[in-house]
Design an enzyme around this catalytic site. Structure first.
Site, mmCIF file in Angstrom:
data_model
loop_
_atom_site.group_PDB
_atom_site.id
_atom_site.type_symbol
_atom_site.label_atom_id
_atom_site.label_comp_id
_atom_site.label_asym_id
_atom_site.label_seq_id
_atom_site.Cartn_x
_atom_site.Cartn_y
_atom_site.Cartn_z
ATOM 1 N N GLN A 1 0.833 -1.214 0.000
ATOM 2 C CA GLN A 1 0.000 0.000 0.000
ATOM 3 C C GLN A 1 0.860 1.254 0.000
ATOM 4 O O GLN A 1 0.630 2.182 -0.782
ATOM 5 C CB GLN A 1 -0.933 0.008 1.221
ATOM 6 C CG GLN A 1 -1.942 1.148 1.177
ATOM 7 C CD GLN A 1 -2.619 1.414 2.511
ATOM 8 O OE1 GLN A 1 -2.201 0.910 3.562
ATOM 9 N NE2 GLN A 1 -3.661 2.220 2.489
ATOM 10 N N ASP B 1 13.648 -11.359 -1.592
ATOM 11 C CA ASP B 1 13.194 -11.733 -0.246
ATOM 12 C C ASP B 1 14.055 -10.976 0.749
ATOM 13 O O ASP B 1 15.262 -11.210 0.844
ATOM 14 C CB ASP B 1 13.348 -13.248 -0.049
ATOM 15 C CG ASP B 1 12.866 -13.682 1.342
ATOM 16 O OD1 ASP B 1 12.513 -12.801 2.167
ATOM 17 O OD2 ASP B 1 12.865 -14.897 1.603
ATOM 18 N N TYR C 1 1.799 -7.511 16.289
ATOM 19 C CA TYR C 1 2.330 -6.448 15.437
ATOM 20 C C TYR C 1 2.944 -5.327 16.284
ATOM 21 O O TYR C 1 4.073 -4.871 16.027
ATOM 22 C CB TYR C 1 1.168 -5.928 14.587
ATOM 23 C CG TYR C 1 1.463 -4.774 13.678
ATOM 24 C CD1 TYR C 1 2.276 -4.921 12.560
ATOM 25 C CD2 TYR C 1 0.861 -3.531 13.898
ATOM 26 C CE1 TYR C 1 2.501 -3.850 11.699
ATOM 27 C CE2 TYR C 1 1.075 -2.470 13.044
ATOM 28 C CZ TYR C 1 1.903 -2.630 11.948
ATOM 29 O OH TYR C 1 2.120 -1.577 11.094
HETATM 30 P P1 NAD Z 1 1.605 -3.939 2.749
HETATM 31 O O1 NAD Z 1 1.223 -5.222 3.406
HETATM 32 O O2 NAD Z 1 0.620 -3.297 1.845
HETATM 33 O O3 NAD Z 1 2.960 -4.143 1.933
HETATM 34 C C1 NAD Z 1 4.038 -4.902 2.427
HETATM 35 C C2 NAD Z 1 4.787 -5.434 1.221
HETATM 36 O O4 NAD Z 1 5.892 -6.216 1.698
HETATM 37 C C3 NAD Z 1 3.939 -6.369 0.346
HETATM 38 O O5 NAD Z 1 3.927 -5.918 -0.992
HETATM 39 C C4 NAD Z 1 4.631 -7.718 0.462
HETATM 40 O O6 NAD Z 1 4.592 -8.495 -0.721
HETATM 41 C C5 NAD Z 1 6.043 -7.310 0.827
HETATM 42 N N1 NAD Z 1 6.785 -8.384 1.491
HETATM 43 C C6 NAD Z 1 6.320 -9.271 2.396
HETATM 44 N N2 NAD Z 1 7.287 -10.127 2.748
HETATM 45 C C7 NAD Z 1 8.394 -9.767 2.051
HETATM 46 C C8 NAD Z 1 9.710 -10.282 1.974
HETATM 47 N N3 NAD Z 1 10.080 -11.345 2.696
HETATM 48 N N4 NAD Z 1 10.587 -9.665 1.168
HETATM 49 C C9 NAD Z 1 10.210 -8.595 0.402
HETATM 50 N N5 NAD Z 1 8.979 -8.083 0.434
HETATM 51 C C10 NAD Z 1 8.077 -8.658 1.243
HETATM 52 O O7 NAD Z 1 2.047 -2.947 3.907
HETATM 53 P P2 NAD Z 1 2.002 -1.350 3.903
HETATM 54 O O8 NAD Z 1 0.676 -0.932 4.386
HETATM 55 O O9 NAD Z 1 2.522 -0.828 2.641
HETATM 56 O O10 NAD Z 1 3.025 -1.055 5.094
HETATM 57 C C11 NAD Z 1 4.406 -0.853 4.884
HETATM 58 C C12 NAD Z 1 5.066 -0.620 6.216
HETATM 59 O O11 NAD Z 1 4.445 0.493 6.878
HETATM 60 C C13 NAD Z 1 4.974 -1.792 7.192
HETATM 61 O O12 NAD Z 1 6.138 -1.840 7.965
HETATM 62 C C14 NAD Z 1 3.817 -1.408 8.079
HETATM 63 O O13 NAD Z 1 3.915 -1.995 9.337
HETATM 64 C C15 NAD Z 1 3.978 0.098 8.162
HETATM 65 N N6 NAD Z 1 2.733 0.771 8.515
HETATM 66 C C16 NAD Z 1 1.686 0.788 7.645
HETATM 67 C C17 NAD Z 1 0.507 1.446 8.007
HETATM 68 C C18 NAD Z 1 -0.671 1.497 7.083
HETATM 69 O O14 NAD Z 1 -1.741 2.002 7.475
HETATM 70 N N7 NAD Z 1 -0.559 1.014 5.854
HETATM 71 C C19 NAD Z 1 0.414 2.073 9.259
HETATM 72 C C20 NAD Z 1 1.498 1.988 10.135
HETATM 73 C C21 NAD Z 1 2.666 1.368 9.737
HETATM 74 N N1 SER Z 2 -2.594 0.455 9.688
HETATM 75 C C1 SER Z 2 -1.849 -0.456 10.489
HETATM 76 C C2 SER Z 2 -2.647 -1.653 10.846
HETATM 77 O O1 SER Z 2 -3.835 -1.512 10.980
HETATM 78 C C3 SER Z 2 -1.400 0.213 11.756
HETATM 79 O O2 SER Z 2 -0.041 0.130 11.808
HETATM 80 O O3 SER Z 2 -2.088 -2.706 11.006
#
Ligand code: NAD
Ligand code: SER
Length: 327
Positions: free
Chosen positions: A13, A53, A143
């Site tokens: 995302q 990976d 988490y």
């Molecule tokens: P997401 O799940 O949409 O994307 C994560 C990506 O990591 C996926 O495309 C997945 O294929 C990839 N991935 C998984 N395992 C992998 C591996 N072994 N090697 C390489 N790639 C791998 O997550 P996101 O929402 O984009 O979040 C990204 C970061 O931001 C995360 O650390 C998440 O905890 C943090 N975060 C997100 C939010 C949110 O609302 N989206 C809020 C707080 C924190």
């Molecule tokens: N948007 C994230 C979740 O709901 C918060 O880090 O997991």
């Protein structure tokens, strides 16, 4: 910025939008997008895209050497809802994915690292309203535990080894360009798609569940601003509180009804309710404002209008017009 950037977890995302923003700024060739999954997304294929990976240290090191990477954004993680279902995998990915990069920074292979934390580092014993930067942190989710431990490692590597690692405690992020990946705050994206497609939504959180949230544009801007801040001004090396807005599902429902008066919202809370209940209502981000000038631009009204307009535009472009009228 000199050198080349690597974004790991680029198909997610945040990654999809961050790669686009970084390529607009630095050029397609200087931003390497990497993810475990293959992609057919044109915005990711506008420059180098590799399957990687992040837990394979030698593969990560080879990519860093090959592309002469200087900055890494480590986004690969399991989010809150998925992590509850797969605790061992979440701990492995969320911890070792970070640890490998911190070690490569310590070895001088990478000069700057971004790693996102989350509001999930807080728990039921943290103050709920305007949760301070420094306070009680007893997270009760898999988490949240992984993010809190990650923050401690970031600060440790900075203090002990001088690693230039930077981090934000993102709230729930809401955007229209990419789908969310298994979090508790995903409802706040799903609700807009369902509003446009069905004029109704069944929410997995209860009506009054208040959570900190942010428009994706603001989050991407915050990330790049933090990474461009001179190192001496980045005073917090665990992770910065970051705030945009706070709302409940019912509050989004009311805002959507200003554009679609017939919008129907029902509630069937599931296991994600207890995760949401353990997190803050709102966040005090004064340290980010003071240290590097953070200021959000989106409120709920602007976010709602933007989401509805852009999702309708996407639907129309793909020939799936919903029959609903524009905002
Ligand atoms: P997401 O799940 O949409 O994307 C994560 C990506 O990591 C996926 O495309 C997945 O294929 C990839 N991935 C998984 N395992 C992998 C591996 N072994 N090697 C390489 N790639 C791998 O997550 P996101 O929402 O984009 O979040 C990204 C970061 O931001 C995360 O650390 C998440 O905890 C943090 N975060 C997100 C939010 C949110 O609302 N989206 C809020 C707080 C924190
Ligand atoms: N948007 C994230 C979740 O709901 C918060 O880090 O997991």
């Amino acid at each position: 910025m000199q050198g080349t950037i690597l974004v790991i977890g680029a198909s997610g995302q945040i990654g999809t939008e961050l790669v686009t923003a970084l390529r607009q700024k630095w050029g397609d060739k200087r931003v390497i997008a990497a993810d475990l999954r293959p992609t057919d997304q044109p915005e990711l294929l506008s420059g180098p895209y590799i399957q990687l990976d992040t837990l394979d240290r030698s593969a990560v090191e080879s990519v860093i050497d090959h592309y002469q990477i200087t900055e890494v954004y480590q986004l690969a993680a399991l989010l809150s809802a998925t992590a509850e279902r797969h605790p061992e995998k979440a701990w492995d990915l969320n911890m070792n994915g970070l640890f490998i990069l911190l070690e490569l920074c310590r070895a001088g292979k990478v000069s700057k690292l971004f790693w996102p934390s989350s509001i999930a580092v807080f728990g039921p014993t943290s103050p709920r309203l305007l949760t301070p930067q420094r306070t009680i942190m007893e997270p009760t989710s898999v988490y949240g535990i992984s993010k809190q431990a990650g923050e401690r490692w970031c600060e440790y590597y900075h203090l002990k080894h001088g690693v230039d690692v930077r981090s934000l405690r993102y709230p729930g992020l809401i955007g229209y360009r990419s789908a969310p990946g298994g979090g508790t705050t995903d409802y706040a994206v799903d609700i807009f798609y369902s509003a446009v497609e069905n004029d109704s939504y069944t929410c997995f959180l209860s009506a009054g569940t208040m959570l900190p949230m942010m428009m994706m544009e603001d989050a991407i801007r915050a990330t790049i601003e933090l990474m461009e801040t001179p190192a001496s001004s980045v005073k917090i090396r665990s992770s910065y509180n970051l705030a945009g807005m706070s709302f409940t599902p019912e509050m989004i429902g009311q805002e959507i009804r200003k554009h679609q008066p017939g919008f129907r919202l029902d509630y069937v809370p599931d296991f994600r309710q207890s995760l949401a209940d353990s997190w803050p209502d709102s966040i005090d981000d004064s340290a980010a404002r003071d240290d590097w000038g953070w200021k959000p631009e989106y409120d709920l009204a602007r976010l709602t209008e933007k989401m509805l307009v852009e999702i309708r535009r996407k639907k129309q472009a793909s020939g799936e017009t919903s029959g609903l009228h524009g905002a």
